[in-house]
Design a protein around this motif. Structure first.
Motif, PDB file in Angstrom:
ATOM      1  N   PRO A 294       0.780  -1.165  -0.019  1.00 15.46           N
ATOM      2  CA  PRO A 294      -0.203  -0.159  -0.057  1.00 15.46           C
ATOM      3  C   PRO A 294       0.845   1.128  -0.011  1.00 15.46           C
ATOM      4  N   GLY A 295       0.386   2.251  -0.518  1.00 12.61           N
ATOM      5  CA  GLY A 295       0.850   3.560  -0.467  1.00 12.61           C
ATOM      6  C   GLY A 295       1.476   4.120  -1.858  1.00 12.61           C
ATOM      7  N   PHE A 296       1.629   3.190  -2.719  1.00 10.67           N
ATOM      8  CA  PHE A 296       2.037   3.300  -4.250  1.00 10.67           C
ATOM      9  C   PHE A 296       0.969   3.106  -5.211  1.00 10.67           C
ATOM     10  N   THR A 297       0.943   4.090  -6.343  1.00  2.00           N
ATOM     11  CA  THR A 297       0.034   4.244  -7.580  1.00  2.00           C
ATOM     12  C   THR A 297       0.647   4.200  -8.763  1.00  2.00           C
ATOM     13  N   ALA A 298       0.855   3.029  -9.600  1.00  2.91           N
ATOM     14  CA  ALA A 298       1.298   3.160 -10.746  1.00  2.91           C
ATOM     15  C   ALA A 298       0.234   3.769 -11.695  1.00  2.91           C
ATOM     16  N   PRO A 299       0.915   4.609 -12.747  1.00  2.00           N
ATOM     17  CA  PRO A 299       2.208   4.739 -13.085  1.00  2.00           C
ATOM     18  C   PRO A 299       2.760   6.241 -12.440  1.00  2.00           C
ATOM     19  N   ARG A 300       1.902   6.509 -11.454  1.00  2.00           N
ATOM     20  CA  ARG A 300       2.243   7.795 -10.806  1.00  2.00           C
ATOM     21  C   ARG A 300       3.665   8.159  -9.953  1.00  2.00           C
ATOM     22  N   ASP A 301       3.771   7.148  -9.221  1.00  2.00           N
ATOM     23  CA  ASP A 301       4.982   7.284  -8.411  1.00  2.00           C
ATOM     24  C   ASP A 301       5.707   6.025  -8.582  1.00  2.00           C
ATOM     25  N   CYS A 302       5.395   5.343  -9.293  1.00  2.00           N
ATOM     26  CA  CYS A 302       6.379   3.764  -9.690  1.00  2.00           C
ATOM     27  C   CYS A 302       5.852   3.545 -10.932  1.00  2.00           C
ATOM     28  N   HIS A 303       6.463   2.593 -11.573  1.00  2.00           N
ATOM     29  CA  HIS A 303       6.194   2.050 -13.052  1.00  2.00           C
ATOM     30  C   HIS A 303       5.370   0.980 -12.662  1.00  2.00           C
ATOM     31  N   ALA A 304       5.614   0.336 -11.523  1.00  2.00           N
ATOM     32  CA  ALA A 304       4.560  -0.833 -11.065  1.00  2.00           C
ATOM     33  C   ALA A 304       4.355  -1.061  -9.775  1.00  2.00           C
ATOM     34  N   ALA A 305       3.189  -1.619  -9.261  1.00  2.00           N
ATOM     35  CA  ALA A 305       3.241  -1.924  -7.750  1.00  2.00           C
ATOM     36  C   ALA A 305       2.934  -3.518  -7.715  1.00  2.00           C
ATOM     37  N   VAL A 306       3.436  -4.019  -6.549  1.00  2.00           N
ATOM     38  CA  VAL A 306       3.182  -5.276  -6.154  1.00  2.00           C
ATOM     39  C   VAL A 306       2.063  -5.484  -5.010  1.00  2.00           C
ATOM     40  N   GLU A 307       1.206  -6.500  -5.060  1.00  2.00           N
ATOM     41  CA  GLU A 307       0.155  -6.600  -3.893  1.00  2.00           C
ATOM     42  C   GLU A 307       0.945  -7.572  -2.796  1.00  2.00           C
ATOM     43  N   THR A 308       0.752  -7.054  -1.611  1.00  2.00           N
ATOM     44  CA  THR A 308       1.177  -7.727  -0.568  1.00  2.00           C
ATOM     45  C   THR A 308       0.242  -8.219   0.587  1.00  2.00           C
ATOM     46  N   LYS A 309      -1.069  -8.194   0.160  1.00  2.00           N
ATOM     47  CA  LYS A 309      -2.295  -8.541   1.091  1.00  2.00           C
ATOM     48  C   LYS A 309      -2.516  -9.935   0.846  1.00  2.00           C
ATOM     49  N   ARG A 310      -2.470 -10.649   1.925  1.00  2.00           N
ATOM     50  CA  ARG A 310      -2.586 -12.383   1.575  1.00  2.00           C
ATOM     51  C   ARG A 310      -3.920 -12.509   1.051  1.00  2.00           C
ATOM     52  N   GLY A 311      -3.891 -13.455   0.296  1.00  2.00           N
ATOM     53  CA  GLY A 311      -5.437 -13.867  -0.174  1.00  2.00           C
ATOM     54  C   GLY A 311      -5.023 -14.025  -1.972  1.00  2.00           C
ATOM     55  N   HIS A 312      -6.040 -13.987  -2.697  1.00  2.00           N
ATOM     56  CA  HIS A 312      -5.950 -14.345  -4.137  1.00  2.00           C
ATOM     57  C   HIS A 312      -5.183 -13.687  -5.028  1.00  2.00           C
ATOM     58  N   TYR A 313      -4.854 -12.428  -4.745  1.00  2.00           N
ATOM     59  CA  TYR A 313      -4.152 -11.391  -5.528  1.00  2.00           C
ATOM     60  C   TYR A 313      -2.658 -11.211  -4.956  1.00  2.00           C
ATOM     61  N   LEU A 314      -2.326 -11.990  -4.001  1.00  2.00           N
ATOM     62  CA  LEU A 314      -0.731 -11.797  -3.401  1.00  2.00           C
ATOM     63  C   LEU A 314       0.045 -12.093  -4.423  1.00  2.00           C
ATOM     64  N   GLY A 315       1.118 -10.982  -4.672  1.00  2.00           N
ATOM     65  CA  GLY A 315       2.058 -10.971  -5.608  1.00  2.00           C
ATOM     66  C   GLY A 315       1.541 -10.521  -6.740  1.00  2.00           C
ATOM     67  N   GLN A 316       0.340  -9.889  -7.094  1.00  2.00           N
ATOM     68  CA  GLN A 316      -0.060  -9.596  -8.336  1.00  2.00           C
ATOM     69  C   GLN A 316       0.727  -8.330  -8.841  1.00  2.00           C
ATOM     70  N   VAL A 317       1.007  -8.056  -9.992  1.00  2.00           N
ATOM     71  CA  VAL A 317       1.893  -6.701 -10.392  1.00  2.00           C
ATOM     72  C   VAL A 317       0.526  -6.118 -10.987  1.00  2.00           C
ATOM     73  N   ILE A 318       0.826  -4.658 -10.556  1.00  2.00           N
ATOM     74  CA  ILE A 318      -0.183  -3.825 -10.857  1.00  2.00           C
ATOM     75  C   ILE A 318       0.502  -2.398 -11.721  1.00  2.00           C
ATOM     76  N   TYR A 319       0.142  -2.394 -12.953  1.00  2.00           N
ATOM     77  CA  TYR A 319       0.654  -1.269 -13.681  1.00  2.00           C
ATOM     78  C   TYR A 319      -0.142  -0.058 -13.848  1.00  2.00           C
ATOM     79  N   GLU A 320      -1.475  -0.318 -13.404  1.00  2.00           N
ATOM     80  CA  GLU A 320      -2.415   0.896 -13.385  1.00  2.00           C
ATOM     81  C   GLU A 320      -3.120   0.943 -12.138  1.00  2.00           C
ATOM     82  N   GLY A 321      -2.811   1.623 -11.078  1.00  2.00           N
ATOM     83  CA  GLY A 321      -3.600   1.466  -9.754  1.00  2.00           C
ATOM     84  C   GLY A 321      -2.697   1.339  -8.364  1.00  2.00           C
ATOM     85  N   SER A 322      -3.398   0.986  -7.422  1.00  2.00           N
ATOM     86  CA  SER A 322      -2.613   0.509  -6.034  1.00  2.00           C
ATOM     87  C   SER A 322      -2.900  -0.405  -5.643  1.00  2.00           C
TER      88      SER A 322
END
Length: 264
Positions: free
Chosen positions: A121-149
Motif C-alpha cells: 500500500p501507498g504506491f500508485t502506478a504509474p504515478r510514483d512507480c512503474h509498477a506496484a506489487v500486492e502484499t495482502k494475503r489472499g487471491h491477489y498476493l504477488g500480483q503486479v499492478i501497472y495501473e492503480g494501487s
C-alpha cells in the motif's frame, strides 16, 4: 543488472533472494538500528552483525557505495545504512524497489531509476512507480499492478492457521526491549517472551516464536515486537515465508516485463 532495494526486512529479503538467484546484483538500504521482527530471515541483520546468511545467500554490511559495489561483484548481497536511499544517485541502479512496507510512500519517485517498483500500500502506478506489487494475503498476493494501487492497509495481519491479530506480540510499555526467549522457541499462551521497563510481554497463543526484536531496541507501547506461528513448524523460522516468496516473484515479473518494454 543492479537492483537497489529500500528496506531489508523479511519481505524485502524474500525479494532480494529471488532477484539474486535470478542473476541480479542486489544492494539493500535500511535503518542504522533495524526493527525487523523476523530477524533470522532478514538481511537487515548484516547491519548489526556485519554479515548474515539466509537460505545460503550471504549479505554483508557496506560502509559506503564503493564497498557496496565490491560486495555485489564478489557475489554477495550488500546492505547499506541508508534509510533515505541517498546512495541511489551514486549507484544508478537499473531498478529501484521500495519494500519498506511503511503502508505509505516515504519518498520514492518514479524518476529515481529506469524501473521503479513499489511494494504494498501507498504506491500508485504509474504515478510514483512503474509498477506496484500486492502484499495482502489472499487471491491477489504477488500480483503486479501497472495501473492503480495495492489494497489499502487494514491494520489486521493476514490469517495463518486461523489466527490473525492474536499472533502478533506488541510492546507492553515504552522503554528498552529485553527478550527472554529466542526465535525458534516453542511457546505457550501466557509465557513471557520479553520485558520492557519491567513489564512482561506475554505470548498470546501457542506456537513457535517466529519473530522477536533484538535486545536493546527502544520501543513504544503497542509497537510490533514479536510474532508467533501457530503451525509450530520450527523450520519456518529460518526460511522465507510463502508471502515473501510470492511478493518476490511479483517483483521479478515486473522487472522482466518493464525491462522488456524499455528494450522494445
Amino acid at each position: 543488472m543492479l537492483v537497489e532495494i529500500r528496506g531489508a526486512g523479511d519481505i524485502a529479503t524474500g525479494i532480494a533472494l529471488r532477484l539474486h538467484r535470478a542473476g541480479c546484483k542486489v544492494v539493500m538500504c535500511d535503518l542504522p538500528v533495524p526493527t525487523s521482527i523476523r530477524r533470522t530471515v532478514s538481511f537487515s541483520e548484516a547491519i548489526r552483525l556485519d554479515s548474515c546468511e539466509v537460505e545460503g545467500v550471504r549479505a554483508r554490511l557496506a560502509h559506503d557505495v564503493a564497498e557496496a559495489r565490491a560486495i555485489v561483484v564478489a557475489g554477495d548481497v550488500a546492505t547499506l545504512v541508508d534509510p533515505e536511499a541517498a546512495s541511489v544517485a551514486q549507484l544508478r541502479p537499473a531498478v529501484l524497489v521500495d519494500a519498506i512496507l511503511a503502508k505509505r510512500n516515504l519518498g520514492t519517485r518514479i524518476d529515481m531509476a529506469p524501473v521503479v517498483i513499489g511494494v504494498g500500500p501507498g504506491f500508485t502506478a504509474p504515478r510514483d512507480c512503474h509498477a506496484a506489487v500486492e502484499t495482502k494475503r489472499g487471491h491477489y498476493l504477488g500480483q503486479v499492478i501497472y495501473e492503480g494501487s495495492p489494497a489499502p492497509n487494514t491494520g489486521i495481519p493476514g490469517v495463518i492457521a486461523g489466527h490473525s491479530a492474536d499472533r502478533v506480540l506488541r510492546a507492553p510499555a515504552d522503554g528498552t526491549f529485553e527478550p527472554g526467549l529466542q526465535i525458534g522457541d516453542v511457546v505457550r499462551a501466557g509465557q513471557v517472551a520479553a520485558t520492557v521497563a519491567g513489564v512482561p510481554m506475554r505470548c498470546t497463543i501457542d506456537g513457535v516464536l517466529r519473530g522477536l526484536l533484538q535486545e536493546g531496541v527502544e520501543v513504544t507501547s503497542g509497537m510490533k515486537s514479536g510474532d508467533i506461528d501457530p503451525r509450530c513448524e520450527r523450520a519456518h523460522c529460518f526460511t522465507s515465508s510463502d508471502k515473501a516468496r510470492a511478493v518476490g516473484g511479483g517483483v521479478l515479473e515486473a522487472i522482466c516485463g518493464l525491462t522488456k518494454r524499455l528494450e522494445g
